[in-house]
Design a protein around this motif. Sequence first.
Motif, PDB file in Angstrom:
ATOM      1  N   ILE A  80      -9.765  -1.780   2.088  1.00  0.00           N
ATOM      2  CA  ILE A  80      -9.187  -2.369   1.361  1.00  0.00           C
ATOM      3  C   ILE A  80      -9.044  -3.852   1.745  1.00  0.00           C
ATOM      4  O   ILE A  80      -8.736  -4.977   1.203  1.00  0.00           O
ATOM      5  CB  ILE A  80      -7.572  -1.494   2.012  1.00  0.00           C
ATOM      6  CG1 ILE A  80      -7.160  -0.465   1.402  1.00  0.00           C
ATOM      7  CG2 ILE A  80      -6.193  -2.544   1.508  1.00  0.00           C
ATOM      8  CD1 ILE A  80      -6.049   0.696   1.770  1.00  0.00           C
ATOM      9  N   HIS A 102      -8.731   0.568  -7.364  1.00  0.00           N
ATOM     10  CA  HIS A 102      -7.221   0.973  -6.165  1.00  0.00           C
ATOM     11  C   HIS A 102      -7.471   1.540  -5.752  1.00  0.00           C
ATOM     12  O   HIS A 102      -5.267   1.389  -5.319  1.00  0.00           O
ATOM     13  CB  HIS A 102      -6.496  -0.086  -6.847  1.00  0.00           C
ATOM     14  CG  HIS A 102      -7.235  -1.970  -6.860  1.00  0.00           C
ATOM     15  ND1 HIS A 102      -6.532  -3.165  -5.859  1.00  0.00           N
ATOM     16  CD2 HIS A 102      -8.060  -1.833  -8.148  1.00  0.00           C
ATOM     17  CE1 HIS A 102      -7.490  -3.861  -6.296  1.00  0.00           C
ATOM     18  NE2 HIS A 102      -7.719  -3.820  -7.559  1.00  0.00           N
ATOM     19  N   LYS A 103      -7.181   2.560  -5.622  1.00  0.00           N
ATOM     20  CA  LYS A 103      -7.219   4.138  -4.736  1.00  0.00           C
ATOM     21  C   LYS A 103      -8.456   4.544  -5.000  1.00  0.00           C
ATOM     22  O   LYS A 103      -9.444   4.596  -4.529  1.00  0.00           O
ATOM     23  CB  LYS A 103      -7.007   4.701  -6.431  1.00  0.00           C
ATOM     24  CG  LYS A 103      -6.300   6.163  -5.703  1.00  0.00           C
ATOM     25  CD  LYS A 103      -6.024   7.317  -6.842  1.00  0.00           C
ATOM     26  CE  LYS A 103      -5.385   8.602  -6.328  1.00  0.00           C
ATOM     27  NZ  LYS A 103      -4.647   9.151  -7.473  1.00  0.00           N
ATOM     28  N   ASP A 114      -0.108  -2.354  -4.658  1.00  0.00           N
ATOM     29  CA  ASP A 114      -1.876  -3.055  -4.804  1.00  0.00           C
ATOM     30  C   ASP A 114      -2.661  -1.983  -4.323  1.00  0.00           C
ATOM     31  O   ASP A 114      -3.684  -2.208  -4.869  1.00  0.00           O
ATOM     32  CB  ASP A 114      -1.851  -4.482  -4.248  1.00  0.00           C
ATOM     33  CG  ASP A 114      -0.767  -5.222  -4.237  1.00  0.00           C
ATOM     34  OD1 ASP A 114      -0.706  -5.951  -5.165  1.00  0.00           O
ATOM     35  OD2 ASP A 114      -0.161  -5.506  -2.931  1.00  0.00           O
ATOM     36  N   TRP A 115      -2.664  -0.780  -3.936  1.00  0.00           N
ATOM     37  CA  TRP A 115      -3.392  -0.405  -2.544  1.00  0.00           C
ATOM     38  C   TRP A 115      -2.394   1.240  -3.415  1.00  0.00           C
ATOM     39  O   TRP A 115      -1.338   2.042  -2.790  1.00  0.00           O
ATOM     40  CB  TRP A 115      -4.074  -0.243  -2.012  1.00  0.00           C
ATOM     41  CG  TRP A 115      -5.279  -1.546  -1.679  1.00  0.00           C
ATOM     42  CD1 TRP A 115      -4.712  -2.439  -1.439  1.00  0.00           C
ATOM     43  CD2 TRP A 115      -6.865  -1.807  -2.693  1.00  0.00           C
ATOM     44  NE1 TRP A 115      -6.329  -3.417  -2.240  1.00  0.00           N
ATOM     45  CE2 TRP A 115      -6.717  -2.497  -2.027  1.00  0.00           C
ATOM     46  CE3 TRP A 115      -7.443  -0.599  -2.968  1.00  0.00           C
ATOM     47  CZ2 TRP A 115      -8.439  -2.945  -2.641  1.00  0.00           C
ATOM     48  CZ3 TRP A 115      -8.328  -0.459  -2.580  1.00  0.00           C
ATOM     49  CH2 TRP A 115      -9.223  -1.725  -2.895  1.00  0.00           C
ATOM     50  N   ILE A 164       0.969  -1.176   0.084  1.00  0.00           N
ATOM     51  CA  ILE A 164      -0.225  -0.167   0.077  1.00  0.00           C
ATOM     52  C   ILE A 164       0.267   1.203  -0.226  1.00  0.00           C
ATOM     53  O   ILE A 164       1.452   1.645   0.846  1.00  0.00           O
ATOM     54  CB  ILE A 164      -0.897   0.111   1.290  1.00  0.00           C
ATOM     55  CG1 ILE A 164      -1.570  -1.479   1.367  1.00  0.00           C
ATOM     56  CG2 ILE A 164      -1.729   0.875   1.284  1.00  0.00           C
ATOM     57  CD1 ILE A 164      -2.243  -1.363   2.865  1.00  0.00           C
ATOM     58  N   GLN A 174     -13.202   5.697  -2.826  1.00  0.00           N
ATOM     59  CA  GLN A 174     -12.427   4.533  -3.416  1.00  0.00           C
ATOM     60  C   GLN A 174     -13.424   5.037  -4.242  1.00  0.00           C
ATOM     61  O   GLN A 174     -14.068   4.928  -5.328  1.00  0.00           O
ATOM     62  CB  GLN A 174     -13.478   3.095  -2.703  1.00  0.00           C
ATOM     63  CG  GLN A 174     -12.618   2.137  -3.844  1.00  0.00           C
ATOM     64  CD  GLN A 174     -12.607   0.658  -3.240  1.00  0.00           C
ATOM     65  OE1 GLN A 174     -13.643   0.632  -2.572  1.00  0.00           O
ATOM     66  NE2 GLN A 174     -12.282  -0.498  -3.574  1.00  0.00           N
TER      67      GLN A 174
END
Length: 325
Positions: free
Chosen positions: A319, A293-294, A174-175, A7, A290
């Motif tokens: 998440i 993936h942000k 991933d995020w 992250i 959201q």
Amino acid sequence: MQGKPRILVRGAGVAGMVTAVTLAERGGLVTVYDQSGRVGAGASWMAGGMLAPWCEGESAPPEVTAQSVASVDWWATHVPDVTRAGSLVLAPPRDVGELARFARRTSHCEMIDGKKIAALEPDLAGRFHKGLFFEQEGHVDPRKALPALLSSLLQQGGTMVHASEKAPDSADFDWVVDCTGLQGRTELSELRGVRGEMLLLRCPDVTLHRPVRMLHPRIPVYIVPRADHIFMVGATMIESENAGAMTVRSVTELLNAAWTLHPAFAEAEIVEMGTGVRPSFPDNVPQVVQEGHKVFVNGMYRHGFLLSPAKAGEAADLIFGNAGG
């Protein structure tokens, strides 16, 4: 996704650091990046650090109070030097009627007399005959708390990218959690800036044990004690994104409020003047948004230290897939 999620948290103000620590505690591999290269850049460094959910209820919507009640406990378990001595609300004699109005709009407070004020703050003995005491509130020094959060993050295996290093590539994570304040406006178009101004005063002749709010019909002011007889004086809320130098008007109003609280402030040393621009949505309520993936954690307005724990929890729920549970 296999293993711990990687992250990237963009922004190392109060929202970014609280979110980073929360995500690390949930099991994320967290990297923090701030283009300034330091923790607490911007408005967070200038904040009062008051953990006052019920006082803020005077002007904030009910959901702000509801989501911030647990903030004192969160900070007390995550950083040293959290003071839990309550908040004191006072008014000059000509504005004493403001206390009743403030009490009607808040809760969890006690109307107190001059004797109780003197017991709480001996240096104010004989100066005020009526006030409000919010016993369950607290405060923290942002300039100690935010570096302490970074230390906690590093101890949990997180990292912070310094200004001299290459900016992280979002594709490597991933995020991405965006806590960049007004910089996030390219994707959160409703954000606006609200300017706040503050003074740091050194006054060896005054001792306070808790934040004091001085009520005034036009510009309420708070005085927050810090170590070594340093006092943070602030509260201006100006609809402006100009982060330039303070105005004469604002300096005069803040100094007058401190002087009204105690005449010894007339001889105080001005250690620092500062401004910060707070990111704010139209309703002044922070949001967690959201997009794939942000995740955006933004719009903290004047509630950054109060609401960051709750908003960081919302981001972590998104998440880690625990929303609502």
